[in-house]
Scaffold this motif. Structure first.
Motif, short mmCIF file in Angstrom:
data_model
loop_
_atom_site.label_atom_id
_atom_site.label_comp_id
_atom_site.label_asym_id
_atom_site.label_seq_id
_atom_site.Cartn_x
_atom_site.Cartn_y
_atom_site.Cartn_z
N UNK A 86 -65.55 -0.75 77.42
CA UNK A 86 -64.32 -0.51 77.80
C UNK A 86 -64.09 0.94 78.36
N UNK A 87 -63.46 0.87 79.69
CA UNK A 87 -63.33 2.11 80.19
C UNK A 87 -62.24 3.01 79.80
N UNK A 88 -61.43 2.74 78.94
CA UNK A 88 -60.63 3.49 78.27
C UNK A 88 -61.42 4.47 77.35
N UNK A 89 -62.30 3.79 76.58
CA UNK A 89 -63.22 4.54 75.60
C UNK A 89 -63.99 5.44 76.57
N UNK A 90 -64.64 5.11 77.70
CA UNK A 90 -65.33 5.91 78.39
C UNK A 90 -64.77 7.23 78.95
N UNK A 136 -55.34 6.10 77.67
CA UNK A 136 -56.60 6.38 77.51
C UNK A 136 -57.30 6.97 76.11
N UNK A 137 -56.42 7.57 75.31
CA UNK A 137 -56.55 8.11 73.83
C UNK A 137 -56.41 7.06 72.92
N UNK A 138 -55.76 5.99 73.19
CA UNK A 138 -55.18 5.14 71.87
C UNK A 138 -55.62 3.62 72.34
#
Length: 423
Positions: A319-323, A401-403
């Motif tokens: 998941x790019x949001x996690x990256x 991005x954070x959540x």
């Protein structure tokens, strides 16, 4: 022609984000042909059929600049560091990929997972077995994805089951290039594993192959973990540094992408910047293996090109949001504070610029290929509550991005057609 009505998110030439709260994106024959505020765009295209996604946001599909597709089956495998992790988990797994059927099944699952997480383009690795790269290229073509794939090269200091030889490995790579490079949306990469597993002859041969094929990509690892350096010095005693092994062979150039580059000096940073090569920054992987913290400030001061990457399976999520969140946390530990907009850019339009795909993918822009995702800021109750409180685009991007996670990716569109549907 297809028209999508939703909020639109993209980036300008300077990498600054923009948002149109009620926009229209028009696609024809796989490319974006127009976009803008809904009222203005519909006036230019009266009567067009509209896919209504109001309340959601259309954004560029993510680019993963470094991922090992075979390692999807060993994600989360524990080890005390990089070299033990390779010996205990990676090499035994990759040895199995002389089986084309296994490679095809794994490629099928891997690409489904990429798309589910909103990744529409990647630079991906196979094993030393050319059939592993063949499987991913074939599956990517069936999905019409833009994908760059390489057969791994490594001919020394690794188990025999995952070892090729300098000549044979390069011949296999040349055959893949001849068969696949430039077919539809596919590209091939010359892929030395890393300097500790490649003889001087193999590195030199990779450089010769790169000179013969200037439009082909080069991908490898560099300066990931201090434990590698003694091995590099033993195999390549004349090299000034780890990165210099590749530079001396002519492997630093545009479309060269080196993962990690944590333990490098300013000379190496300048060479990366001057050569046009890029770094795939892999924060989740570096944290998981304890390899170190990428120096974002030094990279910026040197003018280095870099893109974010999952590095699965050492990375812990596709998941790019996690990256992006991991990159933010690594930067904070080094005293830097990147904005959310900067991190999104380095996973989309900035990534495309870094790895040689600018003008093709990575943004919502007229003329680009229509690879985009539909984001749902209400995917979870907490995400919905937090994004509703955001009073700026930067705060909204940061909250996503954070959540956010894969649940925030409602749909994925490749070349204007749905690849992953609404949940």
């Amino acid at each position: 022609m297809t028209a999508w009505r939703a909020a639109l998110l993209g980036f300008d030439e300077e990498g600054q984000p923009w948002r149109i709260d009620d926009g229209l994106l028009l696609v024809e024959q796989g490319r974006i042909i127009d976009l803008g505020p809904f009222a203005e765009a519909t006036a230019r295209h009266p009567g067009v059929a509209i896919v209504d996604r109001r309340g959601l946001t259309l954004a560029p599909g993510f680019i993963d600049a470094h991922v090992h597709y075979l390692q999807i089956d060993m994600i989360g495998a524990p080890a005390p560091g990089l070299l033990p992790w390779l010996q205990r988990h990676t090499f035994p797994l990759e040895a199995r990929f002389d089986d084309p059927a296994l490679a095809a099944r794994t490629a099928d699952f891997f690409l489904d997972e990429l798309l589910r997480n909103g990744v529409t383009t990647a630079l991906a690795w196979g094993s030393v077995h050319p059939q592993s790269a063949e499987a991913l290229l074939a599956q990517s073509r069936a999905r019409r994805m833009r994908m760059i794939v390489g057969k791994c090269l490594m001919d020394t200091d690794v188990p025999e089951s995952v070892r090729d030889d300098a000549r044979g490995g390069l011949e296999d790579t040349a055959a893949l290039i001849a068969r696949w490079h430039g077919v539809d949306r596919l590209g091939c990469a010359i892929t030395p594993r890393f300097a500790p597993s490649c003889s001087p002859a193999q590195i030199a041969g990779a450089g010769e192959l790169a000179r013969a094929h200037p439009t082909v990509w080069v991908q490898s690892h560099a300066a990931e973990n201090p434990d590698e350096f003694a091995l590099v010095r033993r195999l390549h005693p004349r090299a000034r540094s780890y990165l210099d092994v590749y530079d001396a062979a002519g492997l630093l150039r545009p479309r060269s992408v080196y993962a990690h580059c944590i333990h490098i000096d300013d000379h190496d940073r300048r060479r990366l910047a001057d050569s046009g090569a890029a770094v795939a920054v892999c924060p989740s992987s570096n944290l998981f293996l304890g390899s170190g913290l990428f120096d974002f400030d030094a990279a910026g001061q040197a003018g280095m090109r870099w893109a974010l990457a999952s590095d699965v399976g050492a990375g812990t999520s596709l998941c790019p949001l996690r990256t992006m969140l991991a990159a933010f946390e690594v930067a904070r530990l080094r005293g830097a504070t990147p904005t959310a907009a900067q991190l999104w850019w380095h996973h989309t339009a900035g990534a495309a610029r870094a790895v040689g795909l600018e003008g093709l993918v990575g943004n919502l822009e007229v003329g680009l290929e229509a690879d985009f995702i539909v984001l749902d800021p209400q995917a979870t109750p907490l995400l919905a509550r937090r994004t509703a409180m955001a009073d700026s685009l930067e705060e909204w991007l940061f909250a996503m991005m954070a959540l956010g996670d894969d649940r925030a990716v409602r749909e994925v569109v490749v070349l204007g057609e749905g690849a992953v549907g609404s949940r």
